[in-house]
Scaffold this active site. Structure first.
Site, PDB file in Angstrom:
ATOM      1  N   ASP A  75      66.506   8.350 112.692  1.00 25.93           N
ATOM      2  CA  ASP A  75      66.992   7.157 113.393  1.00 25.93           C
ATOM      3  C   ASP A  75      68.241   7.387 114.233  1.00 25.93           C
ATOM      4  O   ASP A  75      68.897   6.427 114.637  1.00 25.93           O
ATOM      5  CB  ASP A  75      67.272   6.032 112.371  1.00 25.93           C
ATOM      6  CG  ASP A  75      65.990   5.542 111.745  1.00 25.93           C
ATOM      7  OD1 ASP A  75      65.046   5.251 112.495  1.00 25.93           O
ATOM      8  OD2 ASP A  75      65.929   5.460 110.506  1.00 25.93           O
ATOM      9  N   ASP A  98      57.879   3.920 114.994  1.00 20.14           N
ATOM     10  CA  ASP A  98      59.260   3.574 115.369  1.00 20.14           C
ATOM     11  C   ASP A  98      59.993   4.755 116.009  1.00 20.14           C
ATOM     12  O   ASP A  98      60.903   4.586 116.815  1.00 20.14           O
ATOM     13  CB  ASP A  98      60.078   3.133 114.138  1.00 20.14           C
ATOM     14  CG  ASP A  98      59.300   2.355 113.108  1.00 20.14           C
ATOM     15  OD1 ASP A  98      58.069   2.546 113.037  1.00 20.14           O
ATOM     16  OD2 ASP A  98      59.897   1.578 112.369  1.00 20.14           O
TER      17      ASP A  98
HETATM   18  N1  GLY Z   1      62.511   1.240 111.979  1.00 20.64           N
HETATM   19  C1  GLY Z   1      62.297   0.350 110.913  1.00 20.64           C
HETATM   20  C2  GLY Z   1      61.818  -0.993 111.270  1.00 20.64           C
HETATM   21  O1  GLY Z   1      61.471  -1.295 112.396  1.00 20.64           O
HETATM   22  O2  GLY Z   1      61.751  -1.793 110.382  1.00 20.64           O
END
Ligand code: GLY
Length: 405
Positions: free
Chosen positions: A125, A184
């Site tokens: 992330d 994601d």
């Molecule tokens: N990246 C985690 C979410 O979108 O919940």
């Protein structure tokens, strides 16, 4: 004689009618622009006041996560949490519009505690964490130290690249997954592409392209909806399974995941001009805009196939991300598609800005948007404010202003 008279009348009326129509169309367009311009202005003035409330609710050294209405308390996290970049990023978007120095002071104090995460390699992330924050800080201030932070973060993210699967590993292996790659992750490629495009190592760009190509090949169903998680075997490179973790079932379309995919492929087209990414983004957009379970206010349920629709939760964050992505996709599309994307995004923005989704001053812990869903199957963050909903909502407003007003 009578026919000639009628013809004369027609010749006289037609241009008048034409002029009237043109005038009313132009008037309608102008008033629509004025409306949106006023709406953007109102939302930023509100955001500036509301985030001052939020800042008072967040102790030093931590970042806001959500608001617990029962306890009347803003819940917080340390800076390792995947959302730690959104609060400073949102402050920077507010500053970009309002130039309010108090907002910049708060942004700087949160950037200071976040900076150490440029070395973090414990998740995929880093883009969310370091580019939404320091990327915007560099864009707005030109401070070379912010650029250095972003450069280091790209290097840290690249350590999670696994050549055998040509993808970045999203989460560490656990009892649930061996080598999970989630949709994601497309969002974090922006950090890599940007650093390569701005004097950094070209290997980051290669990694981003490989990752996007693997996602394109493996993550999508025939209808252009996507799975959330793909699990790979790191010894053989085999794809073990395709599932949903935050979605309703393995065959469903988890709403925020669809938004991440749409945004991710649009952004990859920005950097590469590779037509297959544009095509993919346009296919995803079509799937979403025409989906029979898309509500008329264009704020998706938490999953497009959620049980109980229409009596289930919305995810305003999915709408905010989608609106921002559609506005960028409109920049790369022909006039007809652009109109469709901008109209859809505008509808989403208007809904999000309405009292149904946008909190009142002093309420909602100081967050802007209500009715977001983090992870319903895990019973986590259901029907609450969330930092990334606010971030992408304001990004969509800025994009609308920059490109369409
Ligand atoms: N990246 C985690 C979410 O979108 O919940």
């Amino acid at each position: 004689m009578k026919l000639k008279k009628n013809m004369n009348k027609l010749l006289l009326i037609t241009p008048i009618l034409f002029l009237c129509c043109t005038f009313s169309f132009a008037q309608k367009k102008t008033s629509k622009i004025q409306n949106m311009s006023a709406l953007v202005d109102q939302q930023f003035k509100f955001a500036s006041a509301q985030y001052k409330v939020l800042s008072k609710n967040v102790p030093e050294g931590v970042m806001p996560v959500t608001y617990n209405a029962q306890k009347d308390k803003v819940e917080t996290s340390d800076t390792k949490w995947w959302c730690s970049g959104f609060y400073p990023g949102t402050l920077l978007y507010i500053y970009e519009y309002t130039k309010d120095p108090a907002i910049m002071i708060e942004a700087k104090s949160r950037l200071a505690i976040l900076k150490k995460e440029k070395h973090h390699t414990g998740n995929h992330d880093l883009g969310f964490m370091m580019f939404c924050s320091f990327g915007n800080a560099y864009r707005l201030t030109g401070d070379a130290d912010h650029k250095a932070t972003v450069d280091t973060a790209a290097q840290s993210l690249s350590t999670r690249y696994r050549p055998i699967i040509k993808s970045i590993q999203s989460w560490d292996s656990s009892k649930n997954f061996t080598c999970p790659v989630i949709i994601d992750n497309m969002m974090n490629l922006e950090l890599l592409c940007w650093v390569s495009a701005n004097g950094g190592d070209k290997k980051f760009y290669e990694i981003a392209i490989n990752h996007a190509n693997s996602t394109l090949k493996n993550h999508f169903r025939k209808d252009y909806s996507s799975y959330h998680v793909l699990d790979y075997d790191l010894n053989t490179g085999d794809l073990l399974r395709k599932v949903n973790w935050q979605g309703a079932s393995d065959s469903s379309a988890w709403s925020r995941g669809q938004s991440w995919g749409l945004y991710g492929f649009t952004m990859m087209y920005r950097f590469t001009k590779d037509k297959q990414y544009l095509d993919q983004a346009q296919h995803i957009a079509k799937y979403l805009i025409k989906h029979p379970n898309m509500p008329s206010d264009m704020v998706p349920y938490w999953d497009f196939n959620a049980p109980g629709i229409p009596n289930t939760y919305r995810d305003a964050s999915a709408a905010a991300i989608m609106a921002s992505a559609l506005l960028e996709l409109g920049q790369y599309s022909d006039k007809t598609l652009q109109k469709q994307y901008v109209n859809t995004a505008e509808k989403m923005i208007r809904s999000l800005a309405s009292p149904k989704y946008r909190a009142r001053l002093g309420e909602n812990g100081g967050f802007l948007l209500m009715h977001n869903t983090g992870a319903l199957p895990q019973k986590s963050e259901v029907d609450v404010p969330l930092t990334y909903a606010d971030y992408y909502f304001l990004e969509a407003l800025l994009r609308y202003k920059k490109w369409y007003l």
